[in-house]
Design an enzyme around this catalytic site. Structure first.
Site, PDB file in Angstrom:
ATOM      1  N   CYS A 100      46.445  71.779  -5.393  1.00  0.00           N
ATOM      2  CA  CYS A 100      46.113  73.002  -6.386  1.00  0.00           C
ATOM      3  C   CYS A 100      46.932  73.097  -7.432  1.00  0.00           C
ATOM      4  O   CYS A 100      46.856  72.364  -8.283  1.00  0.00           O
ATOM      5  CB  CYS A 100      46.278  74.192  -5.373  1.00  0.00           C
ATOM      6  N   SER A 101      47.988  73.878  -7.402  1.00  0.00           N
ATOM      7  CA  SER A 101      48.695  74.105  -8.523  1.00  0.00           C
ATOM      8  C   SER A 101      50.373  74.650  -8.199  1.00  0.00           C
ATOM      9  O   SER A 101      51.047  75.607  -8.480  1.00  0.00           O
ATOM     10  CB  SER A 101      48.415  75.373  -9.330  1.00  0.00           C
TER      11      SER A 101
ATOM     12  N   CYS B 217      50.756  68.483  -8.293  1.00  0.00           N
ATOM     13  CA  CYS B 217      50.290  69.005  -6.935  1.00  0.00           C
ATOM     14  C   CYS B 217      48.634  68.731  -6.968  1.00  0.00           C
ATOM     15  O   CYS B 217      48.175  69.186  -7.484  1.00  0.00           O
ATOM     16  CB  CYS B 217      50.178  70.801  -7.032  1.00  0.00           C
TER      17      CYS B 217
END
Length: 194
Positions: A102-103, A99
């Site tokens: 972000c996550s 990603c």
């Protein structure tokens, strides 16, 4: 009177839960159920899916067509989660999931993302030097194998269906699931025996 041991985070959680209930968006029981589902999610869920796909060609087809449906078929709740796509590794093509913003992570089937997945270093190297990153994990791809980097997003989450290791013929789904690691389903590692 407020409990003095209560943290700001706990007070915030109660306030958000109460607000959602007051607006009729979700009641306390629904929120608690979703929290329990999230807490129960782990890489073992995804490993069950991988093992089932390795032994059941019909399930494999479902999984590759719609990961959300495949998860549901194994009783893995996906309600409220973004759609799940599944990328199949082959002798010619290896996938690596990242990603970049972000996550974003398929938590319903893999649990909470590992700390390294969220790091800026992983996110940058996965794009800039993916083969070098994989080598640090002990994953050296054969010469000529294509490498595809896939970006997980808030709208769509991805996991990898790794190749089944040679020497596992005749194994049960439980035995197969036991050798599938979280990194295998992200693409930084590949399943190995022993």
């Amino acid at each position: 009177m407020s409990n003095i041991l209560e943290t700001d985070g706990e007070r915030l959680l109660v306030a958000v839960r109460d607000l959602l209930a007051a607006k009729g968006l979700a009641n306390t029981q629904e929120i608690l159920e979703r929290m329990a589902i999230t807490d129960a999610a782990s890489p073992g869920q995804g490993a069950r899916m991988v093992a089932k796909a390795w032994v059941d060609p019909d399930y494999r087809e479902i999984m590759l067509a719609d990961g959300t449906v495949a998860a549901g078929a194994l009783g893995i709740p996906m309600r409220g989660a973004p759609p799940l796509g599944v990328l199949e590794n082959t002798p010619e093509l290896h996938h690596l999931v990242v990603c970049t913003l972000c996550s974003c992570y398929p938590r319903a089937v893999l649990g909470y993302p590992p700390f390294w997945y969220k790091s800026a270093a992983y996110r940058a190297r996965a794009v800039r030097d993916p083969r070098g990153l994989l080598a640090e994990w002990g994953t050296v791809l054969p010469e000529g194998m294509r490498l595809r980097i896939v970006d997980s997003t808030a709208e769509y989450r991805w996991m990898v269906l790794p190749m089944r290791p040679a020497g596992t013929e005749g194994w049960t789904e439980e035995q197969l699931a036991a050798i599938v690691r979280e990194g295998d389903m992200i693409g930084v590692t590949v399943p190995k025996l022993g």
